[in-house]
Design a protein around this motif. Sequence first.
Motif, short mmCIF file in Angstrom:
data_model
loop_
_atom_site.label_atom_id
_atom_site.label_comp_id
_atom_site.label_asym_id
_atom_site.label_seq_id
_atom_site.Cartn_x
_atom_site.Cartn_y
_atom_site.Cartn_z
N GLU A 4 0.83 -1.20 0.00
CA GLU A 4 0.00 0.00 0.00
C GLU A 4 0.86 1.25 0.00
OE1 GLU A 4 -0.61 -2.68 2.01
OE2 GLU A 4 -2.33 -3.35 0.81
N GLN A 5 1.94 1.26 0.80
CA GLN A 5 2.84 2.41 0.83
C GLN A 5 3.50 2.61 -0.54
OE1 GLN A 5 5.18 0.94 4.13
NE2 GLN A 5 4.65 2.76 5.33
N LEU A 6 3.90 1.52 -1.16
CA LEU A 6 4.54 1.61 -2.46
C LEU A 6 3.56 2.15 -3.51
CD1 LEU A 6 7.04 1.16 -4.15
CD2 LEU A 6 6.37 -1.23 -4.42
N LEU A 7 2.36 1.62 -3.52
CA LEU A 7 1.34 2.12 -4.46
C LEU A 7 1.10 3.61 -4.26
CD1 LEU A 7 -1.23 -0.81 -4.38
CD2 LEU A 7 0.00 0.01 -6.42
N ASP A 8 0.95 4.03 -2.99
CA ASP A 8 0.73 5.45 -2.68
C ASP A 8 1.91 6.31 -3.11
OD1 ASP A 8 -1.79 5.52 -1.69
OD2 ASP A 8 -1.21 5.71 0.42
N GLY A 49 8.58 -10.02 0.60
CA GLY A 49 7.92 -11.00 1.44
C GLY A 49 6.43 -10.80 1.29
N LYS A 50 5.68 -11.44 2.13
CA LYS A 50 4.22 -11.33 2.04
C LYS A 50 3.79 -9.90 2.39
CE LYS A 50 -0.03 -13.45 3.55
NZ LYS A 50 -0.60 -14.36 2.62
N GLY A 51 3.46 -9.13 1.36
CA GLY A 51 2.94 -7.79 1.56
C GLY A 51 3.98 -6.68 1.67
#
Length: 108
Positions: A4-8, A49-51
């Motif tokens: 989510e941080q990467l997408l944002d 890793g996962k997420g």
Amino acid sequence: MSHEQLLDSVWGSEPPAGGRKVLPTHVNSLRRALDAAGTQPAESVIRSGKGWYRFVVEGVRVDTADLALQSEEAMRTVVSGDLATGTDQLAAAIELNRPGFGRDLRLW
């Protein structure tokens, strides 16, 4: 960094249509650009890793520092009168950041 941080951080309020599903494609493209050929994902400078994703900086060579040092050495060699060796040294320095570019460099 979480997905989510990467997408944002990259797309802000307009993430790609696939959302989190497109991240592996983009990350794998970055891995191919940053890692040496044949590097396994577990040894990549981009770990996951996962997420989450993490950029691993330990052991990453800073080519710009190498470029500066090698360029200075090449210029000292040229000034000393050894144009052929200086040209080879400068071509090797340029090759660090522009693969293939320095191969045909000639100063004379």
